[in-house]
Design an enzyme around this catalytic site. Sequence first.
Site, mmCIF file in Angstrom:
data_model
loop_
_atom_site.group_PDB
_atom_site.id
_atom_site.type_symbol
_atom_site.label_atom_id
_atom_site.label_comp_id
_atom_site.label_asym_id
_atom_site.label_seq_id
_atom_site.Cartn_x
_atom_site.Cartn_y
_atom_site.Cartn_z
ATOM 1 N N GLN A 106 -5.357 -6.816 -18.922
ATOM 2 C CA GLN A 106 -6.605 -7.122 -18.199
ATOM 3 C C GLN A 106 -7.816 -6.633 -18.970
ATOM 4 O O GLN A 106 -7.693 -5.896 -19.952
ATOM 5 C CB GLN A 106 -6.553 -6.455 -16.822
ATOM 6 C CG GLN A 106 -6.238 -4.966 -16.878
ATOM 7 C CD GLN A 106 -5.545 -4.435 -15.629
ATOM 8 O OE1 GLN A 106 -5.599 -5.053 -14.575
ATOM 9 N NE2 GLN A 106 -4.881 -3.293 -15.736
ATOM 10 N N ASP B 46 -0.723 0.837 -4.177
ATOM 11 C CA ASP B 46 -2.151 0.981 -4.507
ATOM 12 C C ASP B 46 -2.505 -0.138 -5.484
ATOM 13 O O ASP B 46 -2.782 0.095 -6.653
ATOM 14 C CB ASP B 46 -2.398 2.360 -5.130
ATOM 15 C CG ASP B 46 -3.861 2.570 -5.480
ATOM 16 O OD1 ASP B 46 -4.711 1.776 -5.035
ATOM 17 O OD2 ASP B 46 -4.154 3.529 -6.216
ATOM 18 N N SER B 47 -2.490 -1.357 -4.950
ATOM 19 C CA SER B 47 -2.602 -2.524 -5.836
ATOM 20 C C SER B 47 -4.060 -2.889 -6.104
ATOM 21 O O SER B 47 -4.965 -2.452 -5.399
ATOM 22 C CB SER B 47 -1.914 -3.720 -5.183
ATOM 23 O OG SER B 47 -2.696 -4.186 -4.108
ATOM 24 N N ASP C 254 -5.288 5.172 -12.012
ATOM 25 C CA ASP C 254 -6.427 6.102 -12.084
ATOM 26 C C ASP C 254 -6.047 7.493 -11.570
ATOM 27 O O ASP C 254 -6.745 8.462 -11.841
ATOM 28 C CB ASP C 254 -7.623 5.549 -11.297
ATOM 29 C CG ASP C 254 -7.246 5.177 -9.874
ATOM 30 O OD1 ASP C 254 -7.043 6.084 -9.055
ATOM 31 O OD2 ASP C 254 -7.135 3.968 -9.582
ATOM 32 N N HIS D 28 -8.577 6.891 -1.273
ATOM 33 C CA HIS D 28 -7.408 7.654 -1.735
ATOM 34 C C HIS D 28 -6.857 8.575 -0.649
ATOM 35 O O HIS D 28 -5.639 8.747 -0.525
ATOM 36 C CB HIS D 28 -7.762 8.433 -3.015
ATOM 37 C CG HIS D 28 -7.980 7.527 -4.188
ATOM 38 N ND1 HIS D 28 -9.057 7.623 -5.039
ATOM 39 C CD2 HIS D 28 -7.259 6.465 -4.637
ATOM 40 C CE1 HIS D 28 -8.988 6.674 -5.957
ATOM 41 N NE2 HIS D 28 -7.914 5.956 -5.737
ATOM 42 N N GLY E 275 6.143 -2.024 -11.585
ATOM 43 C CA GLY E 275 6.438 -1.326 -10.331
ATOM 44 C C GLY E 275 7.397 -2.108 -9.456
ATOM 45 O O GLY E 275 8.228 -1.527 -8.749
ATOM 46 N N ASP F 125 -6.588 -6.367 -6.280
ATOM 47 C CA ASP F 125 -6.675 -7.474 -5.326
ATOM 48 C C ASP F 125 -5.541 -8.474 -5.607
ATOM 49 O O ASP F 125 -5.008 -8.522 -6.718
ATOM 50 C CB ASP F 125 -8.045 -8.138 -5.456
ATOM 51 C CG ASP F 125 -9.161 -7.141 -5.184
ATOM 52 O OD1 ASP F 125 -9.201 -6.585 -4.084
ATOM 53 O OD2 ASP F 125 -9.966 -6.887 -6.106
ATOM 54 N N PRO G 71 -1.467 -10.267 -11.738
ATOM 55 C CA PRO G 71 -0.216 -9.502 -11.683
ATOM 56 C C PRO G 71 0.063 -8.865 -10.321
ATOM 57 O O PRO G 71 1.204 -8.540 -10.007
ATOM 58 C CB PRO G 71 -0.400 -8.415 -12.753
ATOM 59 C CG PRO G 71 -1.803 -8.511 -13.242
ATOM 60 C CD PRO G 71 -2.414 -9.765 -12.734
HETATM 61 N N1 SPD Z 1 -11.300 -4.756 -4.223
HETATM 62 C C1 SPD Z 1 -10.732 -3.583 -4.770
HETATM 63 C C2 SPD Z 1 -9.378 -3.259 -4.246
HETATM 64 C C3 SPD Z 1 -8.769 -2.208 -5.098
HETATM 65 C C4 SPD Z 1 -7.682 -1.457 -4.449
HETATM 66 N N2 SPD Z 1 -7.037 -0.530 -5.344
HETATM 67 C C5 SPD Z 1 -7.895 0.363 -6.011
HETATM 68 C C6 SPD Z 1 -7.178 1.358 -6.853
HETATM 69 C C7 SPD Z 1 -7.771 2.711 -6.726
HETATM 70 N N3 SPD Z 1 -6.830 3.733 -6.983
#
Ligand code: SPD
Length: 280
Positions: free
Chosen positions: A34, A158-159, A89, A65, A141, A161, A165
């Site tokens: 990406q 914790d995806s 992150d 979080h 994952g 959008d 992928p």
């Molecule tokens: N529109 C943003 C959605 C992002 C969700 N995951 C963010 C990852 C942060 N750890």
Amino acid sequence: MSAMELWFTEKQTDNLRMSYRLGSTLITERTEYQELAVVDTLQYGRMLILDDFVMTTEKDEFVYHEMISHVPLFTHPNPKEVLVVGGGDGGVIREVLKHSSVERAVLAEIDPKVIQRSREWLPSISKALDDERCELMVGDGIAHVKEHKKAYDIIISDSTDPIGPAVGLFEEDFYLSCWEALKDDGIFVAQTESPFLHGDLIRQTFQRISSVFPITRLYLATIPTYPGSLWSFTIGSKVHDPLGDTRLPMAIPIETKYYSPAIHQAAFTLPPFVERLIRK
Ligand code: SPD
């Protein structure tokens, strides 16, 4: 002459854009997966951007979080083994490891550059990635979940959008694999976007998770830098009800900025327009 203004604009829908004035651009690069950027915004501090979408910012990351982590972890009576899918992150890992019961937190992140750049530029978010209870698994994952049976107490999706992928993380097959990868009283949670902008996705995801897990619940939090601001999370649980048989104390033994036992309960109170999205 006034200084030139630099702005990053996130295209949230065809009809909606959100712009952030920048102090500086810290890095932009094309990774194997990406486009990645870390910029310094004047309003929200440093911001991680993937494929032109805001992933997290220093100033409001705690809401997301904390809420994706502590709601399932305080619902489970003794969470020891936790899997985080995505989330390179490190923000979710930081919150998960605040729980002293957690012996091992596995981070399954496909893009090693997200981990590397977060370590370099977002230390307040990524700081727990070096904790000895954190195990980094750089890879797919979805495959990791499929390869493990009855291994985890909690799985957190914790995806990004649901495009590219991340699409597979919103499919029923993935939720079935999560069921199998969870222990007998395990809990799954996923970020499921905004009721203002993604009602159809919320409805579909809720149906899919509830076709696998007997207890399925939606909860909300306000995240100013995410499109629509009002954000949803969907829990699938085998036994423990996040609204019922929790061990929620009056006070919690960890420091938080958004989550509290009262917020935990309140987050499940849905406005009627959201309730209607998930009604059978
Ligand atoms: N529109 C943003 C959605 C992002 C969700 N995951 C963010 C990852 C942060 N750890």
